[in-house]
Design a protein around this motif. Structure first.
Motif, PDB file in Angstrom:
ATOM      1  N   LEU A 118       0.827  -1.199   0.000  1.00  0.00           N
ATOM      2  CA  LEU A 118       0.000   0.000   0.000  1.00  0.00           C
ATOM      3  C   LEU A 118       0.870   1.261   0.000  1.00  0.00           C
ATOM      4  O   LEU A 118       0.568   2.244  -0.696  1.00  0.00           O
ATOM      5  CB  LEU A 118      -0.914   0.003   1.234  1.00  0.00           C
ATOM      6  N   LEU A 119       1.968   1.210   0.745  1.00  0.00           N
ATOM      7  CA  LEU A 119       2.888   2.352   0.782  1.00  0.00           C
ATOM      8  C   LEU A 119       3.519   2.588  -0.598  1.00  0.00           C
ATOM      9  O   LEU A 119       3.608   3.734  -1.079  1.00  0.00           O
ATOM     10  CB  LEU A 119       3.983   2.091   1.824  1.00  0.00           C
TER      11      LEU A 119
ATOM     12  N   ILE B   3      -6.985  11.936   1.708  1.00  0.00           N
ATOM     13  CA  ILE B   3      -7.749  11.044   0.825  1.00  0.00           C
ATOM     14  C   ILE B   3      -9.064  11.699   0.419  1.00  0.00           C
ATOM     15  O   ILE B   3      -9.458  11.672  -0.759  1.00  0.00           O
ATOM     16  CB  ILE B   3      -7.998   9.685   1.512  1.00  0.00           C
TER      17      ILE B   3
ATOM     18  N   LEU C 293      -2.776   7.656   1.088  1.00  0.00           N
ATOM     19  CA  LEU C 293      -2.539   6.214   1.175  1.00  0.00           C
ATOM     20  C   LEU C 293      -1.180   5.916   1.795  1.00  0.00           C
ATOM     21  O   LEU C 293      -1.034   4.937   2.537  1.00  0.00           O
ATOM     22  CB  LEU C 293      -2.638   5.581  -0.213  1.00  0.00           C
ATOM     23  N   MET C 294      -0.190   6.747   1.491  1.00  0.00           N
ATOM     24  CA  MET C 294       1.114   6.565   2.126  1.00  0.00           C
ATOM     25  C   MET C 294       1.018   6.726   3.638  1.00  0.00           C
ATOM     26  O   MET C 294       1.552   5.917   4.413  1.00  0.00           O
ATOM     27  CB  MET C 294       2.105   7.578   1.553  1.00  0.00           C
TER      28      MET C 294
ATOM     29  N   TRP D 197       2.226   1.730  -3.483  1.00  0.00           N
ATOM     30  CA  TRP D 197       1.197   2.228  -4.408  1.00  0.00           C
ATOM     31  C   TRP D 197       0.925   3.713  -4.167  1.00  0.00           C
ATOM     32  O   TRP D 197       0.713   4.480  -5.105  1.00  0.00           O
ATOM     33  CB  TRP D 197      -0.086   1.420  -4.258  1.00  0.00           C
ATOM     34  N   GLY D 198       0.942   4.115  -2.909  1.00  0.00           N
ATOM     35  CA  GLY D 198       0.764   5.531  -2.604  1.00  0.00           C
ATOM     36  C   GLY D 198       1.878   6.378  -3.207  1.00  0.00           C
ATOM     37  O   GLY D 198       1.620   7.440  -3.788  1.00  0.00           O
TER      38      GLY D 198
ATOM     39  N   MET E 152       1.263   6.742  -6.898  1.00  0.00           N
ATOM     40  CA  MET E 152       0.197   7.701  -7.217  1.00  0.00           C
ATOM     41  C   MET E 152       0.678   9.141  -7.058  1.00  0.00           C
ATOM     42  O   MET E 152       0.347  10.008  -7.869  1.00  0.00           O
ATOM     43  CB  MET E 152      -1.025   7.448  -6.326  1.00  0.00           C
ATOM     44  N   VAL E 153       1.462   9.410  -6.011  1.00  0.00           N
ATOM     45  CA  VAL E 153       2.004  10.757  -5.830  1.00  0.00           C
ATOM     46  C   VAL E 153       2.909  11.117  -7.002  1.00  0.00           C
ATOM     47  O   VAL E 153       2.810  12.203  -7.581  1.00  0.00           O
ATOM     48  CB  VAL E 153       2.777  10.863  -4.501  1.00  0.00           C
TER      49      VAL E 153
ATOM     50  N   ILE F  83      -4.499  11.792  -3.020  1.00  0.00           N
ATOM     51  CA  ILE F  83      -4.953  10.459  -2.618  1.00  0.00           C
ATOM     52  C   ILE F  83      -3.753   9.565  -2.335  1.00  0.00           C
ATOM     53  O   ILE F  83      -3.714   8.835  -1.333  1.00  0.00           O
ATOM     54  CB  ILE F  83      -5.834   9.829  -3.714  1.00  0.00           C
ATOM     55  N   GLY F  84      -2.752   9.621  -3.217  1.00  0.00           N
ATOM     56  CA  GLY F  84      -1.544   8.826  -3.000  1.00  0.00           C
ATOM     57  C   GLY F  84      -0.852   9.177  -1.702  1.00  0.00           C
ATOM     58  O   GLY F  84      -0.387   8.297  -0.967  1.00  0.00           O
TER      59      GLY F  84
ATOM     60  N   PHE G 154      -4.240  11.481   7.373  1.00  0.00           N
ATOM     61  CA  PHE G 154      -4.442  10.769   6.110  1.00  0.00           C
ATOM     62  C   PHE G 154      -5.898  10.774   5.632  1.00  0.00           C
ATOM     63  O   PHE G 154      -6.137  10.825   4.419  1.00  0.00           O
ATOM     64  CB  PHE G 154      -3.880   9.337   6.199  1.00  0.00           C
TER      65      PHE G 154
END
Length: 547
Positions: free
Chosen positions: A16-17, A115, A142-143, A19-20, A23-24, A138-139, A111
């Motif tokens: 998840l980290l 989001i 998620l981070m 993917w965040g 996205m950033v 959003i990224g 967070f």
């Protein structure tokens, strides 16, 4: 919670980290990619600006690897010197440490806001830039969520003897700690993720402080491995920047590793414990490396240039053949070299015009890609000639040499613009014709073929004007403007006649035909422009004789 459950949850939290971070990075690049490149382009002028640019861009992109790839793209063709590129990487490493510092604070209440705000911007805004920034928000959320989950996952480990024994066994030897963290960083392509993970283990008291600091060193070393592997290839010169970054990482790790127990004690006496100790050490390590290496980058760059010389690529048509750096101090020789290289551009333009003619005659889809490839060659040759001419000392040029310098530059620019029209406009029309299976009538193809043939003749006249100052050729070249004007005018009249008749299918064919002729006329304008400076000089000379 069993060891298996902890490991599975940790893997999910790290995913998840990652993917965040993705996205950033993609959100910022889509929204501000042009601005980021301009910051780097302006920053890569000297070491100081390059270092600050690396810090700023990496903090925005959340990735020193991404910053390094951008710097490599600028440095690949020699447009940017190696010293500022190395300084930029020092700044990029400090930027990653600042990211870790920011994320070391309590994020449990932050967070959800990121989001929510990012989701609103992404779903509600009609502006692409705002949507992309929403994606980045959003990224970021998620981070922060992933960091919160990591902390929650590690909390039960304090009481789980089996899990603590597992981590203790893996982190007993400092050199092993460093190697494990380096491999993890290489695998996940992010030192930020690994350092944050180490911080969570330190907070949960799973590893001792010296072991955690060794893993921080490993994360720094591992972050330098990916660029080296990605730069490996047939051209050793592409390895310079990545190897320079790896060298300063490796030297720093080797210098700090023996003193980790003392450093850990010093930090404990200073009141730094847990995650704050790891993040502070990460930042201090990169700041010290930057301070030590930024002063010795020039000799390091010279060493890297010797170790990784430019590859000899005689078969690469975009590699300059005649632009000898040793001739720069002799303007007459340098200008002659530039003329020879510019004539190579005329060969490429001629090949593009012939390729364009074949594409329209045969509806050749592969020909479109080949013309695009030749335009890339043309662009690279033009950039090399411009840089070479810019390096010639203008004050050392005589009046005639200054005029020749300007003529070479103008001719190269016109050739590059002519190639752009062929590739970006004519080939776009050809692709549309091929995709929609539009067959132009024979008389239209004949007309297009005649204009292509005339362009090839005019290109040869332009070469004569450029190389020998042939005034008669210049006059013939300018007179050909009338041919293209009449061709376009006749095609336009026929097109509107079809419009008045209301023939829709013929109208579509006629419109494409007219657009092709207009683009060919644009190509001719760039070629014919070669004649004007010579005719102006000839007229001035004639008037001076009369007076």
């Amino acid at each position: 919670m069993s060891a298996t459950q902890v490991i599975i949850r940790l893997l999910g939290d790290v995913a998840l980290l990652l993917w965040g971070i993705h996205m950033v990075h993609t959100g910022v690049m889509r929204a501000l990619g042009g601005e980021v490149r301009r910051v780097l382009e302006r920053g890569l002028k000297n070491r100081g600006y390059a270092f600050l640019s690396g810090v700023a861009v990496t903090t925005a992109l959340q990735s020193s690897t991404a910053t390094g790839l951008l710097a490599t793209s600028f440095a690949a063709d020699g447009a940017v010197k190696l010293v500022p590129a190395l300084a930029l990487m020092l700044g990029a490493n400090v930027g990653t440490a600042l990211i870790v510092q920011i994320f070391s604070f309590d994020v449990s209440l932050i967070f959800p806001l990121f989001i929510l705000a990012g989701l609103i911007a992404f779903k509600q805004s009609q502006r692409t830039k705002v949507r992309d920034l929403g994606r980045a928000a959003i990224g970021l959320g998620l981070m922060l969520l992933a960091l919160h989950l990591l902390a929650e996952t590690m909390r039960p480990v304090e009481g789980a003897v089996a899990v603590r024994d597992l981590f203790a066994a893996l982190t007993r030897d400092p050199l092993l700690n460093l190697a494990i963290a380096a491999l993890l960083t290489w695998a996940v392509h992010s030192s930020v993720v690994v350092v944050l993970f180490v911080m969570s283990m330190l907070v949960a008291d799973v590893v001792a402080a010296p072991a955690a600091l060794a893993m921080v060193l490993g994360a720094n070393l591992g972050s330098a491995l990916n660029p080296v592997l990605e730069s490996a290839g047939s051209d050793p010169a592409r390895m310079r920047l990545a190897m320079g970054n790896l060298v300063n990482r490796a030297i720093g790790c080797a210098a700090a590793l023996p003193f980790l127990p003392e450093i850990a004690d010093l930090m404990a006496r200073a009141g730094l414990a847990g995650g704050a100790a790891a993040s502070s050490f990460h930042l201090a390590f990169n700041l010290v490396l930057a301070a030590v290496f930024i002063g010795v980058l020039p000799p390091l760059a010279r060493l890297l240039t010797r170790l990784f010389p430019d590859a000899i690529r005689p078969d690469d048509p975009a590699t300059p053949k005649y632009l000898s750096p040793s001739a720069i101090d002799t303007p007459s020789v340098a200008l002659a070299n530039a003329v020879r290289e510019t004539l190579r551009m005329t060969d490429v333009v001629e090949a593009m015009i012939r390729g364009s003619q074949d594409v329209f005659q045969n509806a050749d889809r592969k020909g479109v890609a080949e013309v695009a490839r030749m335009d890339n060659i043309l662009d690279r040759l033009h950039a090399s000639i411009e840089r070479y001419l810019a390096s010639v000392d203008g004050e050392a040029l005589s009046e005639a040499e200054a005029r020749r310098h300007a003529d070479i530059l103008a001719f190269a620019i016109n050739l590059e613009h002519a190639g752009d029209v062929v590739e970006k406009s004519l080939m776009k029309l050809a692709s549309k014709q091929i995709k929609n299976r539009i067959a132009l009538p024979p008389e239209a193809l004949d007309e297009i073929g005649q204009m292509h043939a005339r362009l090839l003749e005019d290109l040869q006249l332009a070469v004569a004007v450029f190389t020998s100052g042939d005034v008669a050729a210049a006059r013939r070249l300018v007179e050909d403007k009338e041919f293209y004007r009449l061709q376009e005018r006749a095609a336009t009249d026929r097109h509107f006649a079809r419009v008045r008749r209301g023939d829709a299918w013929t109208y579509e064919l006629s419109g494409i035909h007219l657009d092709i002729l207009r683009d060919l006329k644009r190509v001719s304008a760039h070629i014919i422009a070669t004649a004007y400076p010579l005719l102006e000089q000839s007229e001035m000379l004639r008037r001076s004789r009369l007076t």
